[in-house]
Design a protein around this motif. Structure first.
Motif, PDB file in Angstrom:
ATOM      1  N   ARG A  71       0.826  -1.210   0.000  1.00  0.00           N
ATOM      2  CA  ARG A  71       0.000   0.000   0.000  1.00  0.00           C
ATOM      3  C   ARG A  71       0.859   1.258   0.000  1.00  0.00           C
ATOM      4  O   ARG A  71       0.572   2.228  -0.708  1.00  0.00           O
ATOM      5  CB  ARG A  71      -0.937  -0.012   1.207  1.00  0.00           C
ATOM      6  CG  ARG A  71      -2.100  -0.995   1.087  1.00  0.00           C
ATOM      7  CD  ARG A  71      -3.141  -0.743   2.177  1.00  0.00           C
ATOM      8  NE  ARG A  71      -2.609  -0.998   3.515  1.00  0.00           N
ATOM      9  CZ  ARG A  71      -2.631  -2.179   4.116  1.00  0.00           C
ATOM     10  NH1 ARG A  71      -3.182  -3.216   3.511  1.00  0.00           N
ATOM     11  NH2 ARG A  71      -2.138  -2.319   5.349  1.00  0.00           N
ATOM     12  N   ALA A  72       1.933   1.219   0.824  1.00  0.00           N
ATOM     13  CA  ALA A  72       2.837   2.379   0.854  1.00  0.00           C
ATOM     14  C   ALA A  72       3.529   2.561  -0.489  1.00  0.00           C
ATOM     15  O   ALA A  72       3.680   3.686  -0.976  1.00  0.00           O
ATOM     16  CB  ALA A  72       3.865   2.198   1.975  1.00  0.00           C
ATOM     17  N   SER A  73       3.962   1.422  -1.089  1.00  0.00           N
ATOM     18  CA  SER A  73       4.622   1.499  -2.385  1.00  0.00           C
ATOM     19  C   SER A  73       3.663   2.011  -3.447  1.00  0.00           C
ATOM     20  O   SER A  73       4.019   2.857  -4.271  1.00  0.00           O
ATOM     21  CB  SER A  73       5.158   0.117  -2.779  1.00  0.00           C
ATOM     22  OG  SER A  73       5.730   0.145  -4.066  1.00  0.00           O
ATOM     23  N   GLU A  74       2.412   1.494  -3.397  1.00  0.00           N
ATOM     24  CA  GLU A  74       1.425   1.967  -4.356  1.00  0.00           C
ATOM     25  C   GLU A  74       1.163   3.456  -4.177  1.00  0.00           C
ATOM     26  O   GLU A  74       1.033   4.203  -5.158  1.00  0.00           O
ATOM     27  CB  GLU A  74       0.128   1.175  -4.186  1.00  0.00           C
ATOM     28  CG  GLU A  74      -0.949   1.564  -5.187  1.00  0.00           C
ATOM     29  CD  GLU A  74      -2.229   0.763  -4.983  1.00  0.00           C
ATOM     30  OE1 GLU A  74      -3.201   1.038  -5.707  1.00  0.00           O
ATOM     31  OE2 GLU A  74      -2.240  -0.127  -4.119  1.00  0.00           O
ATOM     32  N   ALA A  75       1.120   3.889  -2.917  1.00  0.00           N
ATOM     33  CA  ALA A  75       0.903   5.313  -2.659  1.00  0.00           C
ATOM     34  C   ALA A  75       2.063   6.143  -3.183  1.00  0.00           C
ATOM     35  O   ALA A  75       1.869   7.221  -3.758  1.00  0.00           O
ATOM     36  CB  ALA A  75       0.716   5.541  -1.155  1.00  0.00           C
ATOM     37  N   ARG A  76       3.291   5.632  -2.955  1.00  0.00           N
ATOM     38  CA  ARG A  76       4.464   6.363  -3.467  1.00  0.00           C
ATOM     39  C   ARG A  76       4.439   6.438  -4.983  1.00  0.00           C
ATOM     40  O   ARG A  76       4.681   7.498  -5.565  1.00  0.00           O
ATOM     41  CB  ARG A  76       5.751   5.677  -2.998  1.00  0.00           C
ATOM     42  CG  ARG A  76       6.083   5.922  -1.535  1.00  0.00           C
ATOM     43  CD  ARG A  76       7.526   5.565  -1.228  1.00  0.00           C
ATOM     44  NE  ARG A  76       7.821   4.172  -1.534  1.00  0.00           N
ATOM     45  CZ  ARG A  76       7.661   3.172  -0.676  1.00  0.00           C
ATOM     46  NH1 ARG A  76       7.193   3.415   0.545  1.00  0.00           N
ATOM     47  NH2 ARG A  76       7.971   1.931  -1.012  1.00  0.00           N
ATOM     48  N   TYR A  77       4.154   5.293  -5.623  1.00  0.00           N
ATOM     49  CA  TYR A  77       4.126   5.296  -7.080  1.00  0.00           C
ATOM     50  C   TYR A  77       2.994   6.155  -7.620  1.00  0.00           C
ATOM     51  O   TYR A  77       3.151   6.829  -8.639  1.00  0.00           O
ATOM     52  CB  TYR A  77       4.017   3.862  -7.609  1.00  0.00           C
ATOM     53  CG  TYR A  77       5.326   3.127  -7.605  1.00  0.00           C
ATOM     54  CD1 TYR A  77       6.378   3.541  -8.409  1.00  0.00           C
ATOM     55  CD2 TYR A  77       5.530   2.034  -6.766  1.00  0.00           C
ATOM     56  CE1 TYR A  77       7.604   2.880  -8.399  1.00  0.00           C
ATOM     57  CE2 TYR A  77       6.742   1.366  -6.742  1.00  0.00           C
ATOM     58  CZ  TYR A  77       7.776   1.792  -7.556  1.00  0.00           C
ATOM     59  OH  TYR A  77       8.974   1.152  -7.541  1.00  0.00           O
ATOM     60  N   ARG A  78       1.859   6.133  -6.936  1.00  0.00           N
ATOM     61  CA  ARG A  78       0.765   7.004  -7.375  1.00  0.00           C
ATOM     62  C   ARG A  78       1.158   8.469  -7.208  1.00  0.00           C
ATOM     63  O   ARG A  78       0.862   9.302  -8.073  1.00  0.00           O
ATOM     64  CB  ARG A  78      -0.499   6.689  -6.572  1.00  0.00           C
ATOM     65  CG  ARG A  78      -1.713   7.527  -6.998  1.00  0.00           C
ATOM     66  CD  ARG A  78      -2.965   7.047  -6.318  1.00  0.00           C
ATOM     67  NE  ARG A  78      -3.331   5.710  -6.778  1.00  0.00           N
ATOM     68  CZ  ARG A  78      -3.993   5.471  -7.913  1.00  0.00           C
ATOM     69  NH1 ARG A  78      -4.363   6.482  -8.691  1.00  0.00           N
ATOM     70  NH2 ARG A  78      -4.301   4.247  -8.259  1.00  0.00           N
TER      71      ARG A  78
END
Length: 400
Positions: A71-78
């Motif tokens: 989720r954190a990675s997805e948030a960073r990539y988003r």
């Protein structure tokens, strides 16, 4: 006998009791061991169950941690997708439907997010390119660069872009994510530079002026097209170098050119490189004038030279013709002066002769007119006196 028998029986009873006690002890020991074994097995099962519970808890914790990291990675990539200063988009493979665009895309292209999500990837391209880009998109796999293309913005203007894309999974759909780089200004600058270089090449060809750069340490050089021609080479026919330059210099002038280059490479010299020499090529011998400067490093060592070469053959020929004409003119002036001097001498001789021949009768006229003036003036009327006076003045002027 009875006593003996009783003693035997008593011993037998005693041994039986001992045996029975031993058996009881053995049974008790066996039962205890069984109890201990049962307890040990229960303990082992409990320990195994605890270990399984701990392992399950660890797996659950790892899963939760991984999900959190995802989720954190997805948030960073988003965040990177949304805040990237370069226009970015995501499109579905096959349908080419736009699935997402970032803020930079909306600002650069003029489409709102809602408008963009109702578009196909091909809608960004001119009509003539859409079939080609559709075929290309179907072939793209993994990381790829699609080369240079034209995109149309909402206002109808066209830009030149380079797109870099990669496969991705977006909300469960097979897709590709693309980063778009607008190179319109770079292409315009390149075109302006090409136009400038073409104009420079044309101007150099018209003026017979070439330019050059020389790396002193390696001997490698760069020449303009006109420089190649001035040195007797077709443009690009040889690798530009100091060696090829000296090959083009007339053998009788090479020592002069090398000496001038060495002088210019002396950091104490303030006078720039300047030399006039001949070159020999397929069109015969030409005369060129070279001017240049040497660039030194902080320690005073020469790094490179740059300069120009000008074809002065026509100027040199004109100067030679002017010198020839000057020599002929000087010779003609000298001859004419000599002729005039001879004529003057002849004229002086003639004048002297005429003057001598005229002075003899003039002396007689002068003498008789003076006698008339001195002895017979009163016998002359006013008009006669005027005539006599005029005669005297004419004789005086002739004698001067």
């Amino acid at each position: 006998a009875h006593h003996a028998a009783g003693g035997f029986l008593g011993l037998e009873d005693h041994d039986g009791m001992a045996l029975a006690a031993q058996v009881e002890r053995q049974e008790a020991t066996a039962a205890h061991r069984s109890q201990l074994s049962t307890a040990t097995a229960d303990d082992q099962r409990l320990r195994d169950a605890e270990r399984a519970r701990q392992a399950l808890l660890s797996v659950l914790e790892d899963q939760q941690r991984i999900e959190g990291q995802l989720r954190a990675s997805e948030a960073r990539y988003r965040h990177l997708f949304e805040q990237n200063p370069a226009p970015m988009l995501i499109y579905e493979r096959g349908s080419l439907q736009l699935l997402a665009v970032n803020e930079a895309f909306s600002q650069h292209y003029g489409y709102s997010r809602a408008d963009a999500l109702n578009m196909l990837l091909t809608d960004l391209y001119p009509i003539a390119d859409r079939a080609t880009i559709k075929e290309l998109a179907a072939r793209l796999q993994g990381y790829s660069q699609a080369g240079e293309w034209h995109h149309r913005r909402r206002d109808g203007s066209e830009i030149v872009i380079v797109a870099t894309s990669h496969d991705t999974l977006f909300e469960g759909r097979q897709a590709r994510i693309a980063v778009i780089t607008d190179i319109t200004e770079r292409k315009q600058a390149e075109r302006a530079l090409e136009d400038s270089e073409e104009l420079l090449a044309e101007a150099q060809a018209l003026a017979h002026l070439g330019n050059w750069n020389l790396d002193i340490a390696s001997g490698r050089a760069t020449w303009s097209d006109e420089e190649f021609r001035l040195l007797g080479y077709a443009p690009g026919a040889v690798t530009a170098s100091s060696e090829k330059f000296l090959d083009a210099v007339h053998p009788d002038d090479r020592e002069l050119v090398v000496a001038e280059m060495q002088r210019a490479m002396d950091p104490s010299e303030t006078r720039p490189y300047h030399v006039v020499h001949r070159v020999h090529g397929p069109n015969g011998v030409r005369i060129v004038e070279e001017r240049g400067r040497v660039v030194f490093d902080a320690a005073g060592a020469p790094l490179r030279m740059h300069g120009t070469t000008l074809d002065i053959t026509a100027r040199h020929q004109a100067q030679e013709e002017a010198r020839r004409l000057n020599r002929e003119l000087e010779e003609r002036v000298a001859l004419r002066t000599s002729e005039l001097e001879a004529a003057n001498r002849e004229l002086e001789t003639f004048t002297y002769s005429v003057s001598h021949d005229l002075k003899a009768p003039l002396r007689g006229i002068d003498g008789y007119s003076r006698l008339l003036l001195e002895d017979h003036l009163e016998q002359l009327d006013e008009e006669g006196q005027l005539f006599l006076h005029n005669v005297r003045q004419g004789v005086a002027r002739t004698n001067q």
